[in-house]
Design an enzyme around this catalytic site. Structure first.
Site, short mmCIF file in Angstrom:
data_model
loop_
_atom_site.label_atom_id
_atom_site.label_comp_id
_atom_site.label_asym_id
_atom_site.label_seq_id
_atom_site.Cartn_x
_atom_site.Cartn_y
_atom_site.Cartn_z
N TYR A 186 2.94 60.18 140.77
CA TYR A 186 1.87 60.33 141.75
C TYR A 186 0.54 60.33 141.04
O TYR A 186 0.43 60.63 139.85
CB TYR A 186 2.04 61.60 142.58
CG TYR A 186 1.85 62.90 141.81
CD1 TYR A 186 0.60 63.54 141.79
CD2 TYR A 186 2.90 63.48 141.10
CE1 TYR A 186 0.43 64.73 141.07
CE2 TYR A 186 2.73 64.66 140.40
CZ TYR A 186 1.49 65.28 140.39
OH TYR A 186 1.31 66.44 139.69
N CYS A 187 -0.51 59.97 141.76
CA CYS A 187 -1.86 60.03 141.23
C CYS A 187 -2.65 61.03 142.07
O CYS A 187 -2.08 61.97 142.62
CB CYS A 187 -2.52 58.65 141.21
SG CYS A 187 -2.66 57.91 142.84
N THR A 188 -3.91 60.82 142.26
CA THR A 188 -4.75 61.79 142.95
C THR A 188 -4.35 61.99 144.40
O THR A 188 -4.36 63.12 144.91
CB THR A 188 -6.22 61.36 142.89
OG1 THR A 188 -6.56 61.09 141.54
CG2 THR A 188 -7.13 62.45 143.42
N ARG A 238 -1.70 59.68 146.10
CA ARG A 238 -0.56 58.91 146.61
C ARG A 238 0.66 58.97 145.72
O ARG A 238 0.57 59.15 144.51
CB ARG A 238 -0.97 57.45 146.83
CG ARG A 238 -1.42 56.73 145.58
CD ARG A 238 -1.90 55.32 145.88
NE ARG A 238 -3.17 55.30 146.58
CZ ARG A 238 -3.77 54.22 147.05
NH1 ARG A 238 -3.18 53.05 146.89
NH2 ARG A 238 -4.92 54.28 147.66
#
Length: 492
Positions: free
Chosen positions: A437-439, A441
């Site tokens: 995951y990123c910030t 999503r």
């Protein structure tokens, strides 16, 4: 490959973020005491040491940052794995260790025998080697992603899971070191021999050197070429000749500064303009993020000539533009050498060194480098702006954004239910091959795209779905994505 390079590019942003301030500190310290680098000024020494703490240890910073950024869940155990891999590699590949294992005499090499490329090559593998740092980070992340969930027999249970990952990264680094122990000297020797060939080609050779100087930045092997042209490996010693006003070195094909001058238009004007171009085409909702990335990096490049914060921001995400950047650098170095525009530097080709260089008797027509730089600013801006838009490159600030991506979920949201619905829509856990995951999503990889049912995934409280390529699915959740990912991992 594109997905992997983009993941690496994103992971690099964390270590890259610490460079601009360090560069400015070092440049300011050098400006205060340009001749003795802090020997005559306590303030200069303080600033230079503070900046050098980062720039002299980029390998360590990249190892930790890349491993952390490329791990599945951005866990500290991955960062530790990257660090262990890096320490293993620089220890095994140190000149002393290699001299023992490959049976050569380092004292003979240190006595000025320039043909001992085994020794010379390994002197470049140190705390500041970004290539070894990136490689170690990749090994650390790979070890973590593969082994962080492994359960060992009861007798070894203490070393199960995340405790196993630094151990495995050490083994992987040992294998990589064994390979590099034989490959690295040959590559280094080849680059030095190539550099020696270029020295007899005058301005054309200088331009080719400028091209490969930038092209080799991601590998760290540009140091091999720099040893030929900038220092005293084969007798050119361009930096020292310029700084010491060595008039006796001037010939029909060589003038001190000819291997340095062409970098000023690129570092002071070209790359900052490229940074502004990439900022200008960032998506409106990502402008503030892009500004924080590029403006500080552009300032560091202009003032001090430290270009890595800009270059690492796009070299893996947009390799096409990095190739163009290398070509333009080569042209600049060729033009400066061909037209007799000479300047030099003690640190790098930024404004600080340009200002100091102007007072050096060896500088000739140095002001024309500013004229060329202004032209280069226009060229870089147009090329990067057109290239990013035309090729739809995901440079910082241009990542896919879905409406509602910044909407906060409530504290009582059932994240487990969301994760179950998303997993169902992805075709079940047997169809999922990777998750991170990123910030905002979830970033997921699947075996079979045909099993993905977007209408099912949308039944969860998500903002949207992005399908960037075959086998890749991004589920936009919002800032609380970590909690969904944690439940998702439990289900897997």
């Amino acid at each position: 490959m594109k997905s992997s390079l983009q993941r690496l590019g994103r992971a690099l942003m964390q270590p890259v973020a610490v460079m601009p301030l360090a560069a400015l500190l070092l440049g300011l310290g050098y400006f205060i005491d340009p001749t003795d680098w802090g020997a005559n000024s306590v303030v200069a020494a303080f600033l230079i040491k503070a900046g050098g703490a980062v720039l002299d240890n980029l390998g360590i910073i990249f190892a930790v940052g890349v491993a952390f950024g490329m791990s599945k869940d951005s866990h500290g155990a991955a960062a530790l794995s990257g660090l262990v891999a890096f320490l293993t590699m620089i220890t095994l590949l140190s000149p002393g260790a290699v001299s023992q294992m490959r049976n050569f005499d380092p004292e003979w090499a240190e006595a000025g025998n320039v043909d001992n490329f085994i020794y010379q090559g390994f002197t470049k593998i140190n705390n500041g080697n970004a290539f070894i740092g990136i490689l170690s980070g990749i090994l650390g992340a790979t070890a973590y992603n593969k082994f962080h969930g492994v359960k060992l027999p009861d007798a070894l249970a203490f070393f199960s899971g995340r405790r196993l990952t630094p151990i495995m990264s050490s083994f992987m680094a040992m294998v990589a070191s064994l390979i590099l122990m034989f490959i690295w000297p040959a590559v280094y020797q080849g680059l030095v021999s190539f550099g020696q060939t270029l020295t007899g080609m005058g301005p054309v050779g200088a331009g080719i050197y400028g091209f490969f100087n930038r092209l080799l930045i991601p590998t760290g092997l540009h140091h091999a070429l720099n040893q030929v042209f900038w220092f005293d490996l084969v007798g050119i010693n361009d930096i020292n000749n310029f700084l010491k006003n060595a008039q006796d070195t001037i010939t029909a094909t060589y003038h001190p500064g000819m291997y340095q001058a062409g970098f000023f238009p690129v570092m002071m004007f070209g790359l900052p303009a490229a940074a502004i171009a990439m900022f200008s085409v960032a998506k409106p909702e990502r402008k503030s993020y892009a500004k924080s990335v590029f403006i500080a990096a552009a300032l560091a490049s202009f003032l001090t000539g430290v270009t890595e914060p800009i270059e690492f921001a796009f070299m893996f995400i947009a390799p096409q533009l990095y190739l163009v950047h290398a070509v333009l650098t080569g042209i600049s170095v060729f033009l400066a050498a061909q037209l007799g525009w000479y300047a030099g530097f003690g640190f790098s080709a930024g404004f600080v060194d340009m200002f100091l260089s102007a007072r050096n008797p060896m500088a000739e027509n140095w002001y024309m480098l500013i004229v060329l730089g202004l032209v280069y600013a226009v060229v870089y801006f147009l090329v990067f702006r057109f290239g990013v838009v035309k090729l739809n490159l995901k440079t910082p600030g241009r990542e896919d954004v879905v409406a509602g991506e910044n909407v906060e979920l409530s504290a009582d949201t059932n994240f487990t239910a969301m994760a179950k619905k998303i997993l169902e829509g992805l075709g079940g856990k047997d169809n999922v091959t990777g998750s991170t995951y990123c910030t905002t999503r979830l970033r997921l990889t699947v075996k079979d795209d045909n099993l993905v049912k977007e209408e099912v995934i949308r039944q969860a409280q998500i903002a949207g779905i992005v399908r960037p390529g075959k086998g890749n699915v991004q589920v936009v959740v919002g800032p609380q994505v970590q909690f969904v990912h944690d439940e998702f991992e439990k289900l897997l």
